[in-house]
Design a protein around this motif. Structure first.
Motif, PDB file in Angstrom:
ATOM      1  N   HIS B 259     -25.125 -45.676 -76.568  1.00  0.00           N
ATOM      2  CA  HIS B 259     -23.662 -44.952 -76.735  1.00  0.00           C
ATOM      3  C   HIS B 259     -23.473 -44.826 -74.834  1.00  0.00           C
ATOM      4  N   LEU B 260     -24.060 -44.272 -73.832  1.00  0.00           N
ATOM      5  CA  LEU B 260     -24.006 -43.788 -72.887  1.00  0.00           C
ATOM      6  C   LEU B 260     -24.084 -44.645 -71.857  1.00  0.00           C
ATOM      7  N   GLY B 261     -24.809 -45.746 -72.396  1.00  0.00           N
ATOM      8  CA  GLY B 261     -24.815 -47.601 -71.964  1.00  0.00           C
ATOM      9  C   GLY B 261     -23.416 -47.800 -71.576  1.00  0.00           C
ATOM     10  N   MET B 262     -23.545 -47.502 -72.783  1.00  0.00           N
ATOM     11  CA  MET B 262     -21.746 -48.706 -72.840  1.00  0.00           C
ATOM     12  C   MET B 262     -20.545 -47.585 -72.890  1.00  0.00           C
ATOM     13  N   ALA B 263     -21.293 -46.519 -71.960  1.00  0.00           N
ATOM     14  CA  ALA B 263     -19.424 -45.525 -71.140  1.00  0.00           C
ATOM     15  C   ALA B 263     -19.728 -45.573 -69.831  1.00  0.00           C
ATOM     16  N   GLY B 264     -21.115 -46.566 -69.508  1.00  0.00           N
ATOM     17  CA  GLY B 264     -21.467 -46.991 -68.097  1.00  0.00           C
ATOM     18  C   GLY B 264     -21.050 -48.317 -67.849  1.00  0.00           C
ATOM     19  N   LEU B 265     -20.953 -49.464 -69.197  1.00  0.00           N
ATOM     20  CA  LEU B 265     -20.813 -50.792 -69.221  1.00  0.00           C
ATOM     21  C   LEU B 265     -19.082 -51.133 -68.829  1.00  0.00           C
ATOM     22  N   PHE B 266     -18.559 -49.357 -69.314  1.00  0.00           N
ATOM     23  CA  PHE B 266     -17.106 -50.173 -69.905  1.00  0.00           C
ATOM     24  C   PHE B 266     -16.465 -49.615 -69.037  1.00  0.00           C
ATOM     25  N   HIS B 267     -16.505 -48.334 -68.428  1.00  0.00           N
ATOM     26  CA  HIS B 267     -16.550 -46.874 -66.722  1.00  0.00           C
ATOM     27  C   HIS B 267     -15.017 -48.221 -66.348  1.00  0.00           C
ATOM     28  N   ASP B 268     -15.458 -49.283 -65.669  1.00  0.00           N
ATOM     29  CA  ASP B 268     -14.094 -49.648 -64.813  1.00  0.00           C
ATOM     30  C   ASP B 268     -13.416 -50.223 -65.391  1.00  0.00           C
ATOM     31  N   MET B 269     -13.379 -50.411 -66.719  1.00  0.00           N
ATOM     32  CA  MET B 269     -12.455 -51.642 -66.921  1.00  0.00           C
ATOM     33  C   MET B 269     -11.337 -51.347 -67.509  1.00  0.00           C
ATOM     34  N   GLY B 270     -10.920 -50.865 -66.927  1.00  0.00           N
ATOM     35  CA  GLY B 270      -9.549 -50.053 -66.243  1.00  0.00           C
ATOM     36  C   GLY B 270      -8.895 -51.465 -65.094  1.00  0.00           C
ATOM     37  N   LYS B 271     -10.121 -51.485 -64.701  1.00  0.00           N
ATOM     38  CA  LYS B 271     -10.175 -52.949 -63.084  1.00  0.00           C
ATOM     39  C   LYS B 271      -9.606 -54.056 -63.637  1.00  0.00           C
ATOM     40  N   THR B 272      -9.650 -54.381 -64.691  1.00  0.00           N
ATOM     41  CA  THR B 272      -9.049 -55.561 -65.064  1.00  0.00           C
ATOM     42  C   THR B 272      -7.912 -55.523 -64.691  1.00  0.00           C
ATOM     43  N   LYS B 273      -7.248 -54.655 -65.107  1.00  0.00           N
ATOM     44  CA  LYS B 273      -5.878 -54.750 -64.829  1.00  0.00           C
ATOM     45  C   LYS B 273      -4.607 -54.622 -63.624  1.00  0.00           C
ATOM     46  N   ILE B 274      -5.904 -54.331 -62.571  1.00  0.00           N
ATOM     47  CA  ILE B 274      -5.274 -53.793 -61.753  1.00  0.00           C
ATOM     48  C   ILE B 274      -5.743 -55.372 -60.337  1.00  0.00           C
ATOM     49  N   PRO B 275      -3.672 -56.021 -60.104  1.00  0.00           N
ATOM     50  CA  PRO B 275      -3.507 -57.249 -59.332  1.00  0.00           C
ATOM     51  C   PRO B 275      -5.202 -56.846 -58.529  1.00  0.00           C
ATOM     52  N   GLU B 276      -5.232 -58.839 -58.161  1.00  0.00           N
ATOM     53  CA  GLU B 276      -6.463 -59.113 -57.400  1.00  0.00           C
ATOM     54  C   GLU B 276      -6.565 -58.379 -55.554  1.00  0.00           C
ATOM     55  N   GLU B 277      -5.247 -58.890 -55.748  1.00  0.00           N
ATOM     56  CA  GLU B 277      -5.176 -58.602 -53.919  1.00  0.00           C
ATOM     57  C   GLU B 277      -5.213 -56.890 -53.707  1.00  0.00           C
ATOM     58  N   ILE B 278      -5.447 -56.365 -54.145  1.00  0.00           N
ATOM     59  CA  ILE B 278      -5.502 -54.807 -54.090  1.00  0.00           C
ATOM     60  C   ILE B 278      -6.027 -54.378 -54.463  1.00  0.00           C
ATOM     61  N   LEU B 279      -6.852 -54.847 -55.389  1.00  0.00           N
ATOM     62  CA  LEU B 279      -8.691 -54.492 -56.068  1.00  0.00           C
ATOM     63  C   LEU B 279      -9.246 -55.225 -54.602  1.00  0.00           C
ATOM     64  N   ASN B 280      -9.669 -56.339 -54.580  1.00  0.00           N
ATOM     65  CA  ASN B 280     -10.355 -56.972 -53.006  1.00  0.00           C
ATOM     66  C   ASN B 280     -10.327 -56.330 -51.865  1.00  0.00           C
ATOM     67  N   LYS B 281      -8.631 -56.153 -51.155  1.00  0.00           N
ATOM     68  CA  LYS B 281      -8.159 -56.097 -50.523  1.00  0.00           C
ATOM     69  C   LYS B 281      -9.148 -54.824 -49.383  1.00  0.00           C
ATOM     70  N   THR B 282      -9.712 -55.604 -48.600  1.00  0.00           N
ATOM     71  CA  THR B 282      -9.903 -54.995 -47.007  1.00  0.00           C
ATOM     72  C   THR B 282      -9.695 -54.277 -46.323  1.00  0.00           C
ATOM     73  N   GLU B 283      -8.419 -53.929 -45.780  1.00  0.00           N
ATOM     74  CA  GLU B 283      -7.069 -53.323 -45.283  1.00  0.00           C
ATOM     75  C   GLU B 283      -6.916 -52.012 -46.182  1.00  0.00           C
ATOM     76  N   LYS B 284      -6.335 -51.365 -45.375  1.00  0.00           N
ATOM     77  CA  LYS B 284      -6.382 -50.070 -45.346  1.00  0.00           C
ATOM     78  C   LYS B 284      -5.067 -50.116 -46.899  1.00  0.00           C
ATOM     79  N   LEU B 285      -5.202 -49.365 -48.169  1.00  0.00           N
ATOM     80  CA  LEU B 285      -3.763 -49.477 -49.467  1.00  0.00           C
ATOM     81  C   LEU B 285      -2.984 -48.743 -48.733  1.00  0.00           C
ATOM     82  N   SER B 286      -1.803 -49.471 -49.383  1.00  0.00           N
ATOM     83  CA  SER B 286      -0.609 -48.213 -49.086  1.00  0.00           C
ATOM     84  C   SER B 286      -0.489 -47.448 -49.936  1.00  0.00           C
ATOM     85  N   PRO B 287       0.354 -46.440 -50.067  1.00  0.00           N
ATOM     86  CA  PRO B 287       0.242 -45.679 -50.744  1.00  0.00           C
ATOM     87  C   PRO B 287       0.673 -45.954 -51.897  1.00  0.00           C
ATOM     88  N   GLU B 288       1.597 -46.695 -52.870  1.00  0.00           N
ATOM     89  CA  GLU B 288       2.125 -47.505 -53.497  1.00  0.00           C
ATOM     90  C   GLU B 288       0.834 -48.661 -54.083  1.00  0.00           C
TER      91      GLU B 288
END
Lengths: 588, 482
Positions: B259-288
């Motif tokens: 179960h702990l492994g599952m918790a680790g495996l799925f911990h970042d699943m929320g990032k799948t809903k973040i737009p890629e341009e934000i997720l992969n942005k290497t420059e500084k992110l805006s407050p929004e």
């Protein structure tokens, strides 16, 4: 599954699934393995069909364990090969069922199980564990679980298995055999900004300058490397971790998820996700109720109320949080409470704390459950909670006034009395005409609780009821009502010719009723009764005198006191005793 | 070991004595693989062990160590490995299991020579031979040593099907790369709004637990792979493995480890809903953009909530997703309003997530840069950002020179740390795979044990002088674990 009792027999009939042995099987091992398999299948089927508390199940399990132990002591291991539709041992088919819906072999095979091995020293918990898994096999959600996974989780000591996992290969994955192949899979791209910043100190959005940190590496190793105390655990830390683990693996601990869900209800602004959190909270509530964790269940509802009262919420949020409170009182959840109360001793104050937080929609299911509860203390708790929940909804109780179970009607009358609304008087009047005296008595009690002018008529009627307890209660309740309208009938009765013939308890109740009204008007009547000589034997007069003296003491006016003071010095012993006792009780 | 009997309560005394015996006996047994019977190192290790053994016999009358499955019983008391001596117990158990020895009993005070006789007899046994205990008995009888008894290890279940280290390595690799493929599948499922393939995840994490329980060093070596396929896939698997290995060390039972492994495996699943341009942005992110980025723990928790079956597992997974950016002092994000503590699973996943992120190749670096300095950062923040006890367990797990560290030795050799020491006293002396330069790249050489001592001088043969940046040498340390 009580309604399918007839199916049980059919379910345990293995005649079609245990293939007949052609000719005479002389190999004892095969014969025993066949018998063992038959017992095994039978036990699994019985566990699937009978409710868990059925005493037959333990017997079947124990019998199966004995069969296993006998076989394993003789042959060391029992290895079942799982075919698509059959189970076999050493190449001999011992079970066959080609109906995918009912075949045990098929349910094992489809999940990838190919062999189950039982070894010597098999223990009871392992046999039960296997049965538990197989009993659930029909209800497993194939996307989230399978028999193999469940077997692994049980961590059996003397049961092992062979399984395939073809489903893992549905999506092709390259497992690099050598470095060149590995290098092909590498993605060398700059790290996203958020990763750097996530590592930053609180409040900083610049991120850790790891390059700076690492640029200093070309020096001596970090000082902590040589200072073992920095990374050696202290005994306290070891102990704390042990306790943390203990707490974490406690199944009840999963309910700590409530904290997270309420955080989401505060943070989330999207309706769909909000609904998900609400749905999950309801599932958690189900868990609490199933386990009888009423304190936690009550806490969950309280937090929902607090959220409603302390946060500025949109209408749709209020509605969704309200859904938790409504669902808490739905029939399915109330039924869970009933099951817990049936199977174990639960602190009833905890149940009460939870029930009191329910809303009106819970009234009907709660009353239904009330009709089924056997524990009188639990019934009382339900009645008290319903009196709270139903304050403004007496109409929801009325349909139950016609219930064929007198005790339920009595409980409803009790609840209506506790609610104390005059609107329920017509129904209480109806209850007063109930054939069961205990219902009628409750009606009189309820009238006393409701009070008011409108109750007097019925109470007065009850003063002449055939049931002595009803008459007593009516007298007391009239007294409590404190209305002079009730006084006259009471006085008329105590002055009646045959009143002295009544039981001491009734005499006492009537005088108490008069005393409770507390009217000075009645003092001369009481004085007359107190001082009246007996023509009918001393004992009965004594009761009248005691009652009258006591009533005077309760009235407590100067006139009443003077009569008692005079009586205290009377030469008549019974009169003197009655007055002395009354004055004592007044002073105490 | 003091001369006087330790004054611990009855509950803790057997654990203390048993632990001391296992630790010193294991050191001696291990020493036999490196040193000759007459070496000064063996003499020292023998004396250390002897002092413990004879002390126990003096106080308790005898010393009986029995192994039942993977449990140790010391003078009939079950003793449990704690987080700090976990690995010693485990490796000792593996050594005994390999030799099919299930226990030993000393009924009288021993001489140093008798103790040496025993350890060298044990050390020389062949693997997986069920008659080993008989041959040790015979040898002891032959030498007139009556005060020592050894017993056979009774194996149950499928313990007798042993997996060799190559087999385990292959198995671990399968688990690792399949898990990466799986995370990819999960992400696609979320994008296509399909149900999460939980069954697969469970099976994979159960395999990972199996591998970690057999020997965690293989999988912990593989987590040096930081940029295989998409970053998130790789990272999620690494976090799961770190979490399982950490959980194992602090005594979390098998089922809960998955179960702990599952918790680790799925911990970042929320990032799948973040737009890629934000997720992969290497420059500084805006407050929004920050605000969106920081919603991923909540979004991830909500994705898990949609699992059909709600129960223990989904609750654990939600803990991992929701809490992995919360700090020990309850700061971090999401900002809390009611919650008063972070769960154990949450604290574990947070540390695993932080470490793996820190070691990831950065803008200026192509390859992961493992260094003890990173652990230094974690230690500095322990108590504020991290649970201090779990940080310590983590360091004990990956070593003060973590697996994958490129190190320069005092012998002017270069090597990569490939195995940590089970003995916490020797965490700074890992096993190192020496590397040499040939045909335009660095290649694997022999593996050396930094505990090895020079017989004459009594000094260690090799020591780490400093750690190096693998990028400067164009070395991807992960390749040494493939």
């Amino acid at each position: 599954m009580p309604e399918e009792v007839s199916a049980d027999k059919k379910a345990l009939d293995l005649s079609e699934e245990m293939p007949l042995i052609e000719g005479v099987e002389t190999d004892e091992e095969i014969l025993l393995s066949r018998e063992l398999t038959s017992n095994f299948i039978k036990a699994v089927k019985a566990f699937r069909f009978y409710p868990p508390d059925n005493p037959t199940l333990k017997g079947l399990r124990d019998q199966l364990l004995r069969k296993f132990q006998f076989f394993l002591n003789k042959y060391q291991s029992f290895v079942i090969q799982v075919g698509e539709y059959d189970l076999s041992y050493k190449g001999k088919i011992l079970y066959e069922n080609r109906d995918a819906k009912t075949s045990l072999a098929f349910s094992l095979h489809k999940d990838g199980l190919r062999e189950i091995r039982f070894r010597k020293n098999l223990e009871e918990w392992e046999v039960q564990g296997i049965i538990d898994i197989l009993k659930q096999s029909e209800q497993i959600n194939p996307l989230e679980d399978d028999i193999v996974t469940m077997m692994w989780e049980k961590d059996f000591v003397h049961v092992s298995y062979l399984a395939t996992d073809e489903f893992l290969e549905e999506t092709p994955v390259i497992v690099p055999d050598h470095v060149d192949q590995f290098r092909k899979g590498l993605v060398l791209k700059p790290l996203a900004h958020h990763v750097e910043v996530d590592l930053a100190e609180e409040g900083s959005e610049k991120g850790v300058n790891l390059d700076d940190v690492l640029s200093k590496v070309n020096e001596e190793p970090s000082p902590f490397v040589s200072d073992r105390s920095v990374y050696s655990l202290t005994p306290d830390e070891v102990e704390r971790l042990r306790k943390d683990v203990e707490a974490e693996v406690d199944p009840v601990f999963v309910f700590d998820i409530v904290d997270i869900l309420f955080e989401i209800l505060i943070l989330e602004k999207e309706q769909e996700s909000y609904q998900d959190a609400v749905n999950t909270l309801i599932k958690v509530l189900d868990g609490f109720l199933t386990l009888g964790e009423f304190v936690q269940a009550a806490d969950l509802l309280k937090r929902a109320y607090i959220l409603l009262k302390t946060y500025i919420l949109a209408d749709w949020q209020i509605e969704k949080i309200g859904e938790i409170l409504l669902k808490a009182g739905e029939e399915a959840r109330v039924a869970r409470i009933g099951k817990v109360l049936e199977r174990e001793e639960v602190p009833l104050e905890e149940v009460n704390a939870y029930l009191s937080l329910l809303q009106k929609n819970s009234i009907q299911p709660l009353v239904k459950l009330l009709g089924e509860l056997k524990n009188s203390k639990a019934r009382r708790v339900f009645c008290d909670a319903l009196s709270e929940i139903g304050k403004d909804a007496i109409e929801l109780f009325i349909p139950f006034m016609d219930d064929r179970r007198w005790f339920l009607v009595r409980n409803i009358v009790y609840i209506l009395g506790r609610i104390g609304k005059e609107e329920s008087l017509p129904y209480i009047q109806r209850a007063f005409n109930h054939q069961e005296n205990r219902v009628r008595r409750e009606a009189i009690q309820a009238l006393g609780l409701i009070g008011g002018q409108k109750t007097v008529g019925l109470l007065v009627r009850a003063l002449t009821d055939d049931d002595v307890r009803i008459r007593c209660m009516a007298a007391i309740n009239l007294g409590k009502a404190g209305k002079r309208a009730g006084l006259i009938p009471l006085v008329e009765i105590v002055q009646s010719k045959d009143f002295y013939k009544r039981e001491p308890v009734e005499i006492k109740a009537f005088f108490n009723g008069i005393g409770m009204v507390g009217s000075n008007e009645v003092v001369p009547v009481l004085q007359d009764l107190l001082e009246r000589k007996s023509w009918f034997g001393r004992g009965k007069t004594d009761e009248i005198r005691i009652g009258a003296a006591h009533a005077l003491a309760m009235i407590g006016t100067a006139d009443a006191k003077a009569i008692l003071e005079d009586g205290k010095d009377s030469k008549d012993e019974t009169l003197r005793d009655a007055c002395t006792q009354a004055l004592k009780s007044q002073s105490s | 070991m003091p001369d006087e009997k330790p004054t611990l309560d009855q509950e803790h005394l057997p654990a203390k004595l048993g632990t001391e015996f296992i630790t010193t006996f294991y050191r001696l047994l291990k020493g036999t693989t490196l040193y000759d019977r007459k070496s000064a190192v063996i003499d020292r290790l023998t004396q250390e062990c002897l002092q413990v053994v004879n002390g126990i016999i003096q106080w308790e009358g005898n010393l009986l160590l029995k192994i039942v499955r993977d449990h140790f019983f010391f003078n009939n008391n079950w003793i449990i490995a704690s987080a700090d001596n976990y690995l010693t117990f485990k490796v000792f158990w593996q050594e005994m299991r390999k030799r099919r020895i299930g226990g030993m009993e000393f009924s009288e005070a021993l001489s140093g020579e008798h103790l040496k006789d025993l350890v060298y007899l044990l050390s020389g046994l062949e693997e997986n031979n069920e008659s080993n205990y008989l041959s040790v008995k015979e040898q002891l009888e032959h030498r007139n040593i009556e005060s020592i008894e050894v017993g056979k290890l009774e194996l149950s279940k499928d313990e007798d099907i042993s997996i060799d280290s190559e087999g385990l390595k292959k198995y671990s690799k399968e688990v690792y790369f399949r898990s990466i493929g799986f995370v990819k599948e999960v992400v696609e499922s979320i994008h296509q709004q399909k149900p999460l393939p939980i069954r697969k995840a469970k099976r994979l994490m159960q395999y990972a637990v199996n591998a970690v329980m057999k020997d965690d060093s293989t999988l912990l070596g593989l987590v040096n792979i930081k940029n295989y396929d998409e970053d998130t896939f790789n990272h999620s698997v690494n976090v799961a493995i770190y979490a399982i290995a950490l959980g194992q060390r602090i005594g979390i039972p098998k089922k809960h480890l998955s179960h702990l492994g599952m918790a680790g495996l799925f911990h970042d699943m929320g990032k799948t809903k973040i737009p890629e341009e934000i997720l992969n942005k290497t420059e500084k992110l805006s407050p929004e953009e920050w605000s969106i980025m920081r919603s991923h723990p909540v979004v991830g928790t909500e994705l898990i909530m949609r699992m059909k079956e709600w129960g223990e597992l989904s609750a654990r997974m939600m803990e991992g997703a929701f809490e992995h950016h919360l700090r020990y002092d309850l700061t971090g994000y999401p900002r809390l309003t009611q919650k008063k503590r972070i769960t154990l699973f949450g604290r574990i996943v947070t540390i695993a997530d932080f470490y793996d992120a820190l070691v990831r190749p950065r803008v200026s670096l192509r390859f992961p840069y493992v260094s003890e300095k990173i652990l230094g950062i974690m230690l500095e923040r322990s108590g504020k950002d991290f649970d201090p006890a779990i940080v310590k367990v983590f360091i004990n797990m990956i070593g003060v020179f973590p697996l994958g560290t490129l190190a320069l030795l005092n012998t002017h050799e270069m090597g990569i740390v490939t195995q940590t020491q089970e003995d916490t006293e020797l965490l700074d002396r890992p096993k190192v795979c020496l590397i040499y330069y040939s045909d335009g790249e660095y290649r694997k050489g022999k593996v050396v044990d930094l505990r090895e001592m020079d017989e004459v001088s009594g000094d260690f043969k090799r020591s780490i002088v400093k750690t190096l940046n693998p990028n400067e040498y164009n070395i991807n340390v992960a390749e040494f674990f493939i």
